[in-house]
Scaffold this motif. Sequence first.
Motif, PDB file in Angstrom:
ATOM      1  N   ILE A 182       0.745  -1.371  -0.016  1.00 25.67           N
ATOM      2  CA  ILE A 182       0.015   0.041  -0.056  1.00 25.67           C
ATOM      3  C   ILE A 182       0.801   1.428   0.072  1.00 25.67           C
ATOM      4  N   PRO A 183       0.723   2.208  -0.834  1.00 28.48           N
ATOM      5  CA  PRO A 183       1.619   3.399  -0.866  1.00 28.48           C
ATOM      6  C   PRO A 183       1.026   4.223   0.253  1.00 28.48           C
ATOM      7  N   PRO A 184       2.009   4.884   1.034  1.00 34.28           N
ATOM      8  CA  PRO A 184       1.697   5.525   2.174  1.00 34.28           C
ATOM      9  C   PRO A 184       0.451   6.524   1.854  1.00 34.28           C
ATOM     10  N   SER A 185       0.309   7.145   0.660  1.00 38.69           N
ATOM     11  CA  SER A 185      -0.736   8.331   0.630  1.00 38.69           C
ATOM     12  C   SER A 185      -2.177   7.357   0.331  1.00 38.69           C
ATOM     13  N   ARG A 186      -2.049   5.947   0.159  1.00 42.63           N
ATOM     14  CA  ARG A 186      -3.328   5.370   0.134  1.00 42.63           C
ATOM     15  C   ARG A 186      -3.723   4.593   1.380  1.00 42.63           C
ATOM     16  N   LYS A 187      -2.614   4.526   2.431  1.00 44.50           N
ATOM     17  CA  LYS A 187      -2.979   3.863   3.595  1.00 44.50           C
ATOM     18  C   LYS A 187      -3.867   4.828   4.659  1.00 44.50           C
ATOM     19  N   ALA A 188      -5.132   4.117   4.912  1.00 43.69           N
ATOM     20  CA  ALA A 188      -5.854   4.895   5.745  1.00 43.69           C
ATOM     21  C   ALA A 188      -5.651   4.501   7.294  1.00 43.69           C
ATOM     22  N   GLU A 189      -5.167   3.210   7.477  1.00 42.79           N
ATOM     23  CA  GLU A 189      -5.271   2.767   8.721  1.00 42.79           C
ATOM     24  C   GLU A 189      -4.518   1.309   8.856  1.00 42.79           C
ATOM     25  N   SER A 190      -4.138   0.844  10.035  1.00 43.25           N
ATOM     26  CA  SER A 190      -3.359  -0.255  10.210  1.00 43.25           C
ATOM     27  C   SER A 190      -4.105  -1.096  11.061  1.00 43.25           C
ATOM     28  N   ASN A 226      -8.365  -4.959  17.239  1.00 42.81           N
ATOM     29  CA  ASN A 226      -8.269  -4.232  16.039  1.00 42.81           C
ATOM     30  C   ASN A 226      -9.578  -3.321  16.044  1.00 42.81           C
ATOM     31  N   THR A 227     -10.045  -2.808  17.134  1.00 47.16           N
ATOM     32  CA  THR A 227     -11.133  -1.895  16.959  1.00 47.16           C
ATOM     33  C   THR A 227     -11.126  -0.782  16.149  1.00 47.16           C
ATOM     34  N   GLN A 228      -9.682  -0.237  16.033  1.00 46.86           N
ATOM     35  CA  GLN A 228      -9.510   1.068  15.452  1.00 46.86           C
ATOM     36  C   GLN A 228      -9.854   0.952  14.076  1.00 46.86           C
ATOM     37  N   VAL A 229     -10.143  -0.191  13.419  1.00 48.05           N
ATOM     38  CA  VAL A 229     -10.505  -0.528  12.203  1.00 48.05           C
ATOM     39  C   VAL A 229     -12.141   0.028  11.928  1.00 48.05           C
ATOM     40  N   LEU A 230     -12.769   0.072  13.015  1.00 43.12           N
ATOM     41  CA  LEU A 230     -14.202   0.308  12.953  1.00 43.12           C
ATOM     42  C   LEU A 230     -14.375   1.968  12.633  1.00 43.12           C
ATOM     43  N   ASP A 231     -13.496   2.699  12.991  1.00 40.02           N
ATOM     44  CA  ASP A 231     -13.628   4.073  12.655  1.00 40.02           C
ATOM     45  C   ASP A 231     -13.589   4.403  11.105  1.00 40.02           C
ATOM     46  N   ILE A 232     -12.626   3.600  10.589  1.00 35.36           N
ATOM     47  CA  ILE A 232     -12.517   3.658   9.133  1.00 35.36           C
ATOM     48  C   ILE A 232     -13.858   2.995   8.400  1.00 35.36           C
ATOM     49  N   ILE A 233     -14.275   1.706   8.894  1.00 41.34           N
ATOM     50  CA  ILE A 233     -15.314   1.107   8.337  1.00 41.34           C
ATOM     51  C   ILE A 233     -16.694   2.212   8.365  1.00 41.34           C
ATOM     52  N   GLY A 234     -16.826   2.554   9.551  1.00 42.76           N
ATOM     53  CA  GLY A 234     -18.195   3.529   9.608  1.00 42.76           C
ATOM     54  C   GLY A 234     -18.022   4.705   9.070  1.00 42.76           C
ATOM     55  N   GLN A 261     -16.860  -9.948  25.706  1.00 45.00           N
ATOM     56  CA  GLN A 261     -17.624  -9.430  26.963  1.00 45.00           C
ATOM     57  C   GLN A 261     -17.141  -9.289  28.014  1.00 45.00           C
ATOM     58  N   ASN A 262     -16.394 -10.200  28.557  1.00 50.28           N
ATOM     59  CA  ASN A 262     -15.534 -10.193  29.721  1.00 50.28           C
ATOM     60  C   ASN A 262     -14.617  -8.968  29.790  1.00 50.28           C
ATOM     61  N   LEU A 263     -14.188  -8.410  28.644  1.00 46.70           N
ATOM     62  CA  LEU A 263     -13.171  -7.497  28.701  1.00 46.70           C
ATOM     63  C   LEU A 263     -13.865  -6.024  29.323  1.00 46.70           C
ATOM     64  N   ASN A 264     -15.123  -5.999  29.469  1.00 41.59           N
ATOM     65  CA  ASN A 264     -15.920  -4.859  29.668  1.00 41.59           C
ATOM     66  C   ASN A 264     -15.611  -3.430  29.075  1.00 41.59           C
ATOM     67  N   LEU A 265     -15.499  -3.818  27.651  1.00 41.86           N
ATOM     68  CA  LEU A 265     -15.201  -2.533  26.795  1.00 41.86           C
ATOM     69  C   LEU A 265     -16.470  -1.439  26.867  1.00 41.86           C
ATOM     70  N   GLU A 266     -16.259  -0.399  26.271  1.00 40.80           N
ATOM     71  CA  GLU A 266     -17.426   0.383  26.000  1.00 40.80           C
ATOM     72  C   GLU A 266     -17.925  -0.068  24.900  1.00 40.80           C
ATOM     73  N   ILE A 267     -18.750  -0.794  25.086  1.00 35.91           N
ATOM     74  CA  ILE A 267     -19.611  -1.282  23.817  1.00 35.91           C
ATOM     75  C   ILE A 267     -20.251  -0.288  22.982  1.00 35.91           C
ATOM     76  N   ALA A 268     -21.068   0.642  23.868  1.00 38.93           N
ATOM     77  CA  ALA A 268     -22.010   1.572  23.102  1.00 38.93           C
ATOM     78  C   ALA A 268     -20.900   2.674  22.168  1.00 38.93           C
ATOM     79  N   ALA A 269     -19.775   2.682  22.832  1.00 39.05           N
ATOM     80  CA  ALA A 269     -18.862   3.787  22.071  1.00 39.05           C
ATOM     81  C   ALA A 269     -18.421   2.875  20.690  1.00 39.05           C
ATOM     82  N   LEU A 270     -18.189   1.664  20.917  1.00 38.88           N
ATOM     83  CA  LEU A 270     -17.792   0.951  19.529  1.00 38.88           C
ATOM     84  C   LEU A 270     -19.090   0.643  18.697  1.00 38.88           C
ATOM     85  N   ARG A 271     -20.187   0.788  19.212  1.00 40.31           N
ATOM     86  CA  ARG A 271     -21.420   0.533  18.156  1.00 40.31           C
ATOM     87  C   ARG A 271     -21.564   2.013  17.764  1.00 40.31           C
ATOM     88  N   SER A 272     -21.445   3.166  18.030  1.00 39.37           N
ATOM     89  CA  SER A 272     -21.586   4.252  17.700  1.00 39.37           C
ATOM     90  C   SER A 272     -20.744   4.660  16.540  1.00 39.37           C
TER      91      SER A 272
END
Length: 646
Positions: A71-79, A100-108, A169-180
């Motif tokens: 991926i050329p750096p100019s086309r790379k949106a996320e890792s 890899n929840t950071q990918v959800l930002d790009i997907i959304g 689910q046992n990690l007690n992540l902020e599910i609402a924040a991820l869902r948003s």
Amino acid sequence: MAAVPALKTSDIIFPALSTNFSETLSSLKRSALSISNRLNSITQDADFVCAVADAYKLPLVANERCGSWYIPPSRKAESAYFKSTDGHTGEWAFSLRRLNTQVLDIIGRNDGGMPDALLKTVPIWCCVLNRVLFPELTAHALYTPRQSISESEHSQIEARLDGFVQQLQNLNLEIAALRSKISKPLRPLWVTRESSLPPTPPSFPDFHPIVLCTASRRVRGGEVSEGGYIQGAGDDSEGWSCGLTPPLFWNNQSRLLATNEEDLPDVIEEFLKSTNGSTPSDVILIKPTSSLYVGSLQAATPDDFDTVISCGLDTSPATQSGKKPKHLDLKCRLGKLGSRDLRDELPKLEGFFMNMTDDPGRILVSCATGKDLSLGVALTILCLFSDDNGAISPKPLTRTIDKSFIRQRFSWITTSYPTANPARATLQSINSFLIRPFSSNSSGPPDLSTLQISPTPKPTPEPTSTFHLFLSLSGPWSTSRTLTSALPTSPSGTFTGTATFTPRPPSSPSFSHEYLYEESGTFTLPTGLKFPATKKYAYRYAPTTDTMSVFFVEEATKVPDPPVTGLFLDLQMKTTQGPGEEAGHERLAKLEAEELRFEGRESHLCGKDLYSARYRFGLAEKGWWEVRYDVKGPQKDYVSATRYER
């Protein structure tokens, strides 16, 4: 004219290499796998990746195993970091280390994304996130490419998904924040060089498409026949790149592609010297704390912090303003040696915090890369001195620390710093330090009697647990088996011998205990003909699902600990009533061991053959267990019944 004598074979002198065809082929292959051929192949693959992204109008996400090469750096949106071995047969997993929840930002934001192609790991990731983030939608199927994944493997992965969901689910992540971040479920789609690209970007109203793009074209012959093209040219770059990294390649692509092969190592060395061999990472805030940061030693700026903890043989960089922050040096070498050093250095961290008379303020933890030892130290701070909201104080907190709690705190790091990938040896050192009674050799004079943090004691297996059953298998058993075949082409007969369960270190982190099963004895045909017979398996116990599994192992070699090659079956055990058993816990507690029974059933396809298995166990001191396989297939129709006794 004089006669010319006939030429003899002994008169011809052949060069040594011309008679060694194997060496000639090896030389040709090394030439085909040259650095210049690899870089040209990477460029071709990157052109295809960009064409797919344009066809679907989606951003590119690099799987940092090797995806940044394509991926050329100019086309790379996320890792992202999806480890391929998470999807190996029998090793299917949802990684709690790499969420890899950071990918959800790009997907959304872009209604989809294009991470690197994996047949099982990313599909598992999509399905588990769908079930956690969209529980109101009940039909969250697992999608795998059926041309590559058999029905048997698909169904075995599917059976584990609920366990993966519970782990997340046992990690007690902020599910609402991820869902948003996303508005609809995720679904993987696969694109290869053989795929037809859409003429216009398609619309997917019911799901976010996760396009899994295989960059390389398939090489059916050897590289020598491909005109220099190398399939997967960017893989295992540490073995061919001479230190070249994807950013250095893309920043200097034109010159590298124009350089002769023999000059490439010198040109690469020139680039490495000009950048000092590395690019310092940024300093990262670990949320939900507002004060704990990690970074590399090069990127560290102590002026901005009140507390500085450095992991390395060098001391922390001096401040420019004359400010003197609280400072701790943990003397650790690089690599695995540093991970080992961490075990001896962490007690200093414990005493350092407990000796503080005021708030630690803004904390910087640094190491050579900012992605390994510093994360281990930060994890220790989060477990010992951070409350559930991320507030850090030197006052010890009263809590129980076990592996589940450590995983939950580690999820704070992985969601804040997605590309970080601390070494397994580092995490093992952290676990070893945290899950133990606190010692009295900590630095400084704190009163350790006030420290209430203690590990969860090693559990005593309940007599009704699968774990108790698994432990009871250890050691030798006498074995008798009857094999009855309905087909004249397959032999019937009897087997007598011994089977031994030998404990060995788990060969996968998904399992807490493992046995090597070795069976040897004599097989007797109805005609009276006898011959020796042996068999090996690996029996494994998974605590997260309370499951006992049987795996095939490599039997062709004579190594003492043969590696696992694939899953044979999973067993979900249940207790059954013994003779005269009454309902209720009181009666269960009075049961004699011989009366207690376990039973497990499982059916699965192995190739085209259907195996129906039934296991029955008795847990007396002089115990027994039985296993029966009913096998049906194009070339098989038999029943195997085995009895094991102490």
